[in-house]
Design an enzyme around this catalytic site. Structure first.
Site, mmCIF file in Angstrom:
data_model
loop_
_atom_site.group_PDB
_atom_site.id
_atom_site.type_symbol
_atom_site.label_atom_id
_atom_site.label_comp_id
_atom_site.label_asym_id
_atom_site.label_seq_id
_atom_site.Cartn_x
_atom_site.Cartn_y
_atom_site.Cartn_z
ATOM 1 C CG ASP A 83 -1.740 -1.351 1.131
ATOM 2 O OD1 ASP A 83 -2.643 -1.958 0.681
ATOM 3 O OD2 ASP A 83 -1.216 -1.690 2.203
ATOM 4 C CG HIS A 120 -3.093 -5.352 3.233
ATOM 5 N ND1 HIS A 120 -2.625 -4.521 2.740
ATOM 6 C CD2 HIS A 120 -3.623 -6.976 3.005
ATOM 7 C CE1 HIS A 120 -2.591 -4.553 1.215
ATOM 8 N NE2 HIS A 120 -3.490 -6.031 1.610
HETATM 9 C C1 LMR Z 1 -3.274 -6.914 -2.214
HETATM 10 O O1 LMR Z 1 -3.414 -5.716 -1.864
HETATM 11 O O2 LMR Z 1 -3.069 -6.317 -4.096
HETATM 12 C C2 LMR Z 1 -4.329 -8.215 -1.656
HETATM 13 O O3 LMR Z 1 -4.129 -7.764 -0.301
HETATM 14 C C3 LMR Z 1 -5.681 -8.083 -2.530
HETATM 15 C C4 LMR Z 1 -6.813 -9.171 -2.058
HETATM 16 O O4 LMR Z 1 -7.356 -9.002 -1.148
HETATM 17 O O5 LMR Z 1 -5.862 -10.543 -1.930
#
Ligand code: LMR
Length: 316
Positions: free
Chosen positions: A142, A170
């Site tokens: 992120d 997250h």
């Molecule tokens: C991401 O942020 O790309 C992953 O955590 C998304 C997911 O749900 O696999």
């Protein structure tokens, strides 16, 4: 698969550091894993001394220095959030207990599998003799997404953008914050708002783009992010190993205990951290305005809720 080559060739622990890779997967994947082992051998990487593939936790966690817990139970159609948490509590309780039993007490544990923050908390609680500070969860993906969005908007390389912050979970409640971010514009460092010159974007679409980026990648690729997640894992672990650059902080999900931002105790919450001597420290003295406060509280509330549901499954 996306992660292994970078670790094996020294992007994380340095070009001269011999590495032994231990790969744990479930029994039905052992055949596939054999193929991955063959490929790693065929790379003929001098510092990659050994590759061990196993479906047994007692083999996988033995004497580990670093554990990257990538796998988790993904959400399937029709699955309630509670069921997802329950399945993951079982996995991370077991892996935490295996760390407790077999790994070095100095092991650094990075949890990636979602819901990463709460999975990390469960693993840490299941390994009581390993210091809580040794556990972290991945929000670097992120962080990198936020950095890159700002860089693209300003027309500068990502390396010219520093000190973005991801607060909290997250998940889509995370708060990507640029109030302390600096952008190098033609050689001089300016605040992000001054560099971007579009407050509405920074307080609106920028935030939602980063929050929803994981879902957008899944929608487009029909698969979860892999290359960018692997890059973020490498960034995260490399910074634990070698420390952060002077004057720079990065985002990591870490134990909230003792934080000065009023985030409830006993959560794995993403904060700005500086790292020295393989030890992170929350950057605790940043001013927080009302806009940020409410977003930091909202993501904390989600994590409290996740934790409270998850711990009810711990005794089962
Ligand atoms: C991401 O942020 O790309 C992953 O955590 C998304 C997911 O749900 O696999």
């Amino acid at each position: 698969y996306s992660l292994l080559f970078s670790i094996a060739k020294g992007d994380v622990f340095g070009k001269d550091q011999p590495v032994i890779l231990v790969l744990l997967d479930i029994p039905v994947m052992m055949g596939v894993l054999e193929g991955v082992v063959m490929e790693l051998q065929d790379c003929a990487i001098p510092v990659l001394r050994e590759v061990i593939a196993t479906d047994k936790e007692e083999v996988a966690f033995k004497d580990l220095d670093v554990a990257i817990l990538v796998g988790s139970m993904p959400r399937r159609e029709g699955m309630e959030r509670k069921d997802l948490l329950k399945a993951n509590v079982a996995i991370f309780k077991s892996q935490g207990a295996a760390l407790e039993k077999y790994a070095k007490k100095t092991v650094k544990v990075l949890v990636v599998g979602n819901p990463a923050n709460t999975n990390c908390l469960i693993a840490a609680k299941s390994a009581p003799s390993i210091p809580k500070e040794n556990f972290s969860c991945l929000t670097r993906l992120d962080h990198n997404r936020a950095r890159s969005q700002v860089a693209m908007r300003c027309g500068v390389p990502a390396s010219h953008v520093k000190n973005v912050i991801i607060w909290g979970n997250h998940s889509s409640t995370q708060y990507p914050d640029v109030h302390h971010c600096k952008v190098n514009m033609s050689g001089s460092e300016v605040g992000c708002f001054e560099a971007v010159k579009d407050d509405a974007w920074l307080k609106g679409d920028f935030i939602s783009t980063v929050q929803l980026r994981g879902a957008a990648v899944i929608k487009a690729r029909k698969l979860s992010s892999a290359m960018s997640a692997a890059k973020a894992i490498c960034d995260h672990v490399r910074d634990i190993w070698f420390g952060t650059a002077p004057g720079e902080f990065v985002s990591m999900g870490v134990y909230s205990s003792g934080n000065k931002y009023g985030v409830p105790e006993d959560l794995i919450y993403s904060f700005p951290v500086e790292i020295k001597n393989k030890t992170w420290k929350i950057v605790n003295d940043l001013p927080v305005n009302d806009f940020s406060r409410s977003k930091m509280d909202a993501t904390a509330a989600e994590l409290v809720d996740e934790r409270d549901t998850a711990v009810t499954f711990l005794g089962e």
